[in-house]
Design a protein around this motif. Structure first.
Motif, PDB file in Angstrom:
ATOM      1  N   ALA A   1       2.453 -10.379  -7.991  1.00  0.00           N
ATOM      2  CA  ALA A   1       1.294 -10.552  -7.192  1.00  0.00           C
ATOM      3  C   ALA A   1       1.011  -9.573  -6.989  1.00  0.00           C
ATOM      4  O   ALA A   1      -0.422  -9.579  -6.252  1.00  0.00           O
ATOM      5  CB  ALA A   1       1.930 -11.124  -5.829  1.00  0.00           C
ATOM      6  N   ILE A   2       1.490  -8.202  -6.406  1.00  0.00           N
ATOM      7  CA  ILE A   2       0.104  -7.151  -5.812  1.00  0.00           C
ATOM      8  C   ILE A   2      -0.429  -6.939  -7.595  1.00  0.00           C
ATOM      9  O   ILE A   2      -1.380  -6.058  -7.181  1.00  0.00           O
ATOM     10  CB  ILE A   2       2.046  -5.974  -6.326  1.00  0.00           C
ATOM     11  CG1 ILE A   2       2.712  -6.008  -4.682  1.00  0.00           C
ATOM     12  CG2 ILE A   2       1.382  -4.139  -5.959  1.00  0.00           C
ATOM     13  CD1 ILE A   2       3.623  -5.434  -4.946  1.00  0.00           C
ATOM     14  N   ALA A   3       0.295  -6.882  -8.443  1.00  0.00           N
ATOM     15  CA  ALA A   3      -0.398  -5.823 -10.482  1.00  0.00           C
ATOM     16  C   ALA A   3      -2.206  -7.513  -9.864  1.00  0.00           C
ATOM     17  O   ALA A   3      -2.264  -6.854 -10.653  1.00  0.00           O
ATOM     18  CB  ALA A   3       0.511  -6.880 -11.150  1.00  0.00           C
ATOM     19  N   LYS A   4      -1.527  -8.304  -9.645  1.00  0.00           N
ATOM     20  CA  LYS A   4      -2.304  -9.015 -10.150  1.00  0.00           C
ATOM     21  C   LYS A   4      -3.882  -9.190  -8.869  1.00  0.00           C
ATOM     22  O   LYS A   4      -4.784  -9.336  -9.272  1.00  0.00           O
ATOM     23  CB  LYS A   4      -2.388 -11.010  -9.036  1.00  0.00           C
ATOM     24  CG  LYS A   4      -1.675 -11.570 -10.874  1.00  0.00           C
ATOM     25  CD  LYS A   4      -0.890 -12.867  -9.983  1.00  0.00           C
ATOM     26  CE  LYS A   4      -2.601 -14.055 -10.541  1.00  0.00           C
ATOM     27  NZ  LYS A   4      -1.719 -15.358  -9.991  1.00  0.00           N
TER      28      LYS A   4
ATOM     29  N   LYS B   1       1.281  -1.156  -0.260  1.00  0.00           N
ATOM     30  CA  LYS B   1      -0.048  -0.407  -0.005  1.00  0.00           C
ATOM     31  C   LYS B   1       1.560   1.365   0.316  1.00  0.00           C
ATOM     32  O   LYS B   1       0.366   2.259  -0.735  1.00  0.00           O
ATOM     33  CB  LYS B   1      -0.672   0.152   1.321  1.00  0.00           C
ATOM     34  CG  LYS B   1      -2.081   0.812   1.076  1.00  0.00           C
ATOM     35  CD  LYS B   1      -2.401   1.039   2.358  1.00  0.00           C
ATOM     36  CE  LYS B   1      -3.511   2.002   2.877  1.00  0.00           C
ATOM     37  NZ  LYS B   1      -4.566   1.862   3.312  1.00  0.00           N
ATOM     38  N   ASP B   2       2.017   1.136   0.497  1.00  0.00           N
ATOM     39  CA  ASP B   2       2.822   2.814   1.048  1.00  0.00           C
ATOM     40  C   ASP B   2       4.226   2.394   0.393  1.00  0.00           C
ATOM     41  O   ASP B   2       5.009   3.265   0.762  1.00  0.00           O
ATOM     42  CB  ASP B   2       3.337   2.761   2.450  1.00  0.00           C
ATOM     43  CG  ASP B   2       1.783   2.972   3.241  1.00  0.00           C
ATOM     44  OD1 ASP B   2       1.093   4.028   1.879  1.00  0.00           O
ATOM     45  OD2 ASP B   2       1.543   2.931   4.386  1.00  0.00           O
TER      46      ASP B   2
ATOM     47  N   GLY C   1      -5.981   5.355 -12.552  1.00  0.00           N
ATOM     48  CA  GLY C   1      -6.583   5.535 -14.374  1.00  0.00           C
ATOM     49  C   GLY C   1      -5.725   6.354 -13.836  1.00  0.00           C
ATOM     50  O   GLY C   1      -5.742   7.703 -14.974  1.00  0.00           O
ATOM     51  N   ASP C   2      -4.961   6.865 -13.218  1.00  0.00           N
ATOM     52  CA  ASP C   2      -3.707   8.151 -13.318  1.00  0.00           C
ATOM     53  C   ASP C   2      -2.242   8.379 -14.610  1.00  0.00           C
ATOM     54  O   ASP C   2      -1.730   8.884 -14.281  1.00  0.00           O
ATOM     55  CB  ASP C   2      -3.287   8.451 -11.719  1.00  0.00           C
ATOM     56  CG  ASP C   2      -4.488   8.857 -11.183  1.00  0.00           C
ATOM     57  OD1 ASP C   2      -5.259   9.804 -11.565  1.00  0.00           O
ATOM     58  OD2 ASP C   2      -4.586   8.571  -9.786  1.00  0.00           O
ATOM     59  N   ALA C   3      -2.182   6.072 -14.473  1.00  0.00           N
ATOM     60  CA  ALA C   3      -1.339   6.176 -15.361  1.00  0.00           C
ATOM     61  C   ALA C   3      -1.552   5.513 -16.248  1.00  0.00           C
ATOM     62  O   ALA C   3      -2.522   4.181 -15.602  1.00  0.00           O
ATOM     63  CB  ALA C   3      -0.165   5.763 -14.992  1.00  0.00           C
ATOM     64  N   GLU C   4      -1.571   4.956 -17.377  1.00  0.00           N
ATOM     65  CA  GLU C   4      -1.887   3.763 -18.530  1.00  0.00           C
ATOM     66  C   GLU C   4      -0.861   2.683 -18.269  1.00  0.00           C
ATOM     67  O   GLU C   4      -1.426   1.362 -18.907  1.00  0.00           O
ATOM     68  CB  GLU C   4      -1.812   4.113 -19.764  1.00  0.00           C
ATOM     69  CG  GLU C   4      -2.455   5.025 -20.580  1.00  0.00           C
ATOM     70  CD  GLU C   4      -2.965   6.082 -19.725  1.00  0.00           C
ATOM     71  OE1 GLU C   4      -4.602   7.185 -18.988  1.00  0.00           O
ATOM     72  OE2 GLU C   4      -1.603   6.915 -19.767  1.00  0.00           O
TER      73      GLU C   4
ATOM     74  N   ALA D   1       2.584   2.131  -7.766  1.00  0.00           N
ATOM     75  CA  ALA D   1       2.935   3.010  -9.118  1.00  0.00           C
ATOM     76  C   ALA D   1       1.837   2.127  -9.533  1.00  0.00           C
ATOM     77  O   ALA D   1       1.171   2.640 -10.489  1.00  0.00           O
ATOM     78  CB  ALA D   1       4.317   2.415 -10.495  1.00  0.00           C
ATOM     79  N   ILE D   2       1.717   0.946  -9.594  1.00  0.00           N
ATOM     80  CA  ILE D   2       0.280  -0.167  -9.874  1.00  0.00           C
ATOM     81  C   ILE D   2      -0.809   0.296  -9.334  1.00  0.00           C
ATOM     82  O   ILE D   2      -1.980   1.117 -10.392  1.00  0.00           O
ATOM     83  CB  ILE D   2       0.887  -1.268  -8.722  1.00  0.00           C
ATOM     84  CG1 ILE D   2       1.721  -1.985 -10.010  1.00  0.00           C
ATOM     85  CG2 ILE D   2      -0.252  -2.565  -9.943  1.00  0.00           C
ATOM     86  CD1 ILE D   2       2.584  -3.426  -9.104  1.00  0.00           C
ATOM     87  N   ALA D   3      -0.970   1.414  -8.003  1.00  0.00           N
ATOM     88  CA  ALA D   3      -2.754   1.812  -7.675  1.00  0.00           C
ATOM     89  C   ALA D   3      -2.851   3.169  -8.895  1.00  0.00           C
ATOM     90  O   ALA D   3      -3.560   3.082  -9.571  1.00  0.00           O
ATOM     91  CB  ALA D   3      -2.044   2.069  -6.326  1.00  0.00           C
TER      92      ALA D   3
END
Length: 348
Positions: free
Chosen positions: A113-116, A83-84, A97-100, A90-92
Motif C-alpha cells: 500500500a505504501i509503495a503504490k 510518513k515517519d 532518488g536517495d536509494a535504488e 525506506a520507500i521514500a
C-alpha cells in the motif's frame, strides 16, 4: 548502473528486526562489497548491530525514526503512519532518488500500500504484482507472479504480469527468452476461464516480446523446471506458494521423523547425510528469499518476516541485481515494444 546501488533497509521489519536485517546486510558484502546501505529505524539498536560487523564500517547511513509499522496494522492504518515509519522512509528514499531499492521484512499488505501510493504504477501497468523465485528440478529457479497483490485479474493484467516476469527472469536468471506459461487447470488450449483464454491469445500473438510463450501449465508441474516464468492471479498464486512452502516443511519433517525412528534409521541417516543436506538446502525458504514488487516506478523487495541473516542476504542480492540491471527500464521498454495491433487482432 555505473556505481553500486544504494539499498534502503527497513531495519525494524520482520520477526527479529535490526539483528537480522543488519546481519544480512553484512553477509551480503561478500557478494556485493560496494553496496551502500541506508538503515531506517531505532538508531541506537541499529548501531549496536553495525558495531558487530567490521565490514559495515563504511558506506552505511543510519536514519533514526521511532515509527514502526506493526505486523497487524491494516494497509489504511499503515498509510496514515507511513510518513515517519521505518518502512515508509525506506520507500521514500527510493522515490527521492536517495536509494535504488528498498527492502523490508515487515507487513506485506502495508508495504504494498505504501509503495503504490509513494511510487505509483508504471505507465502501461494497471496493477503491480509480487514476484519471487521458487526452486525447481531444472537448472534454474522459476519466476512466479502474482503471489498475493491482486486477488482478481483480467486478461490484460495477466499479460502485463508475463511481460514483467520475463524481464525479471532475464535479469536474475540470465535467460534471453524465458519460457513463460499461464497457470491453469489443464494444458489443453480450450481449458480454463475466458480470462485465461484471452490472455493466452494475446501472448501467442505477441511474437516481438523477449519471451517464449509455452501455453498453460498445471499445478503439479510448477517445480519441474519446464518453464522459467509462471503467471497467475494473486489469489491462485498465493495459494500455490503457501502449498509449496507447506509441502516443503512436510517433507522435511517426514524425513526427520523417518531418520530418528530407530537405530537402523539413524545409521542410514549417516550414510545419506550429503543427500539430506542437499534436500534441506533446496527446501530452505531462506535460500529463495526476496519477493519483488514489479510494476512500480521504483524497486521494492519484500523479505520473509521470519528470514534469518542468510535469507536477508539473498533478498539484498535480488535487490542489488535488479537495481544494477535497471529492471524498471527493461519492463518499460518491453511494454513499448508490445505489438498492440496484434493484441487487438487476437481479441477479435
Amino acid at each position: 548502473m555505473n556505481q553500486a546501488p544504494r539499498i534502503a533497509i527497513d531495519a525494524m521489519g520482520g520477526d527479529v528486526g535490526p539483528e537480522v536485517m543488519v546481519g544480512g546486510a553484512a553477509a551480503s558484502r561478500a557478494d556485493f562489497p560496494d553496496l551502500h546501505f541506508l538503515f531506517f529505524g531505532d538508531e541506537a539498536a541499529i548501531r549496536t548491530e553495525i558495531a558487530k560487523h567490521k565490514n559495515l564500517s563504511d558506506n552505511v547511513d543510519v536514519i533514526h525514526t521511532d515509527g514502526v509499522i506493526a505486523g497487524e496494522d491494516k494497509p489504511s492504518q499503515a498509510l496514515r503512519r507511513s510518513k515517519d515509519s521505518s518502512m515508509g522512509l525506506a520507500i521514500a528514499a527510493v522515490k527521492q532518488g536517495d536509494a535504488e531499492a528498498a527492502l523490508s521484512a515487515g507487513n506485506t499488505g502495508a508495504l504494498m500500500a505504501i509503495a503504490k501510493v509513494a511510487l505509483r504504477t508504471m505507465e502501461g501497468i494497471e496493477r503491480p504484482a509480487i514476484s519471487a523465485l521458487l526452486p525447481t528440478l531444472g537448472k534454474t529457479d522459476v519466476v512466479m507472479l502474482d503471489l498475493g497483490a491482486n486477488a482478481e485479474c483480467d486478461a490484460e493484467n495477466l499479460v502485463q504480469f508475463a511481460v514483467m516476469g520475463a524481464a525479471y527472469a532475464r535479469t536474475v536468471l540470465d535467460i534471453e527468452r524465458p519460457r513463460t506459461a499461464l497457470l491453469n487447470i489443464g494444458t489443453e488450449e480450450l481449458k480454463g476461464t475466458g480470462i485465461l483464454q484471452e490472455a493466452s491469445a494475446q501472448l501467442r500473438a505477441a511474437e516481438a516480446l523477449p519471451l517464449e510463450f509455452t501455453g498453460f501449465i498445471e499445478g503439479d508441474r510448477l517445480s519441474r523446471g519446464h518453464v522459467d516464468v509462471i503467471v497467475t492471479d494473486g489469489f491462485s498464486g498465493n495459494i500455490a506458494l503457501k502449498t509449496i512452502e507447506g509441502t516443503a516443511r512436510f517433507v522435511a519433517d517426514l524425513i526427520r521423523q523417518a531418520f530418528t525412528s530407530s537405530l537402523r534409521s539413524k545409521f542410514g541417516f549417516l550414510l545419506s547425510r550429503p543427500a539430506a543436506h542437499l534436500l534441506r538446502r533446496t527446501l530452505d525458504p531462506n535460500n529463495h528469499n526476496g519477493g519483488v514488487f514489479l510494476g512500480l516506478n521504483g524497486l521494492v523487495v519484500k523479505s520473509h518476516g521470519g528470514a534469518d541473516a542468510n535469507g536477508v542476504r539473498n533478498a539484498i542480492g535480488v535487490a542489488a541485481k535488479m537495481a544494477m540491471a535497471d529492471i524498471t527500464r527493461k519492463i518499460s521498454t518491453d511494454l513499448e515494444n508490445f505489438p498492440k495491433q496484434a493484441i487487438k487482432d487476437a481479441a477479435e
